[in-house]
Design a protein around this motif. Sequence first.
Motif: not given
Length: 448
Positions: A307, A310, A370
């Motif tokens: 994360e 990203r 995502p």
Amino acid sequence: MDHRPPLTRHVSIPSSISSSSSGSMPLSRRSLFLGAAAFGVPAILAGCGSDAPSTAPGGSSSGGLGTVTLGSNASDEVPKKSLEAQIKAFTQGAVKVNTVDHNTFQENINRYLRGTPDDVFTWFAGYRMQFFAEQGLALDISDVWRDIGGDFSQAFKDQSTGVDGKQYFVPSTYYPWAVFYRKSVWEEKGYQPPKTLDELTALAKKMKADGLIPIAFADKDGWPAMGTFDILNMRTNGYDFHVQLMQGKQSWTDPKVRQVFDTWRGLMEYHQPAALGRTWQEAAQSLAQKKTGMYLLGMFVAQQFPEADRDDLDFFTFPEINPAYGTDSIDAPIDGYMVSAKAKNVDGAKALIKLLAQASSQNIATGLDPGTLASNSKADTSGYSALQKRGAELVSQAKHIAQFLDRDTRPDFASTVMIPSLQSFVGKPDEIDPLLASIEKQKATIFR
């Protein structure tokens, strides 16, 4: 199968996506085994997943609409958690999810639907949905669309409609294919997104000189190479030719098709080697680890990035090859749900897919995964990450949208002909003519 800052306007797939749904339209990827016997896999594997009934607050298998079974191909961790979170809101009964490895699910779907399928199953929009509807293996859910239709653009409805004009599919999420890269690596090296094939080749040479493998690549599972073929064909020969080829209306021995493979062969020296022994996840991790410079894949590549990394992920659309077509076409597959013609709990199944079609469900999906975008026009896009926002804009700007090779053609042609053929090409890229002759011969047998 992605993230970004606030998107203040609702983005829907442009109406051009429906252009091939008249007749046939252009569909890819992702543990307990959904009736292990039905999929032809060892029954012992049925213990590998989690198929305990998932009962939402207030729901039970004995009350309300009872238990609804859901056959799911969401076997990767992120989409699996996303689906689990969405069905927790189903208060009218219980949901028993049977999760099967994504590839196993796709390769055995025909046998599954003709055997003892679940009430609801995950599937894909367009041609591949139409194929099973025409076979009488899917339930007409036009009544569901009378309730949910106001939440979807006409383009999404077109992609959910069979050749008989009835609806058989409920869209959930979609995602574009593009060339992904790490911004920090490109900024450090001074790389710029290429706009033409010549610029792409020059960039790949520069990456190679800099000690990077230019293009991450994997095809162990058979489908990833389809994305490369799709974009090279659409960039070289245009969307209409591509769709006709997928529908068996053009010859694989046409010089236009050979040109696609010639172009691909010219790029092979920049591809990550030994692709047939690598999964897409492993190739994506090589990009995340800064070992490769770029990767043509769906936006679900973001699932393989921590994360914290990203925001470092960005993309460009595959560059122009033929000026006549520019960059007007992309793959942007739509995932969703269908109800089996053999559903035992039809009322429960329809109630469940109504829930999964809601903006609230798709908000959960795009928040947890995502690499996805919501198909419901009332979904809240304010929480989209920068990558999701860019993905939605890419799709909205495309003139033509394909659904992906194995969704744009007959499932038997995709699985029994194209997967082994493309893997053969990846292994032996110099043997083009006999390969295309073989594909054409098999195509003639399947498309009658």
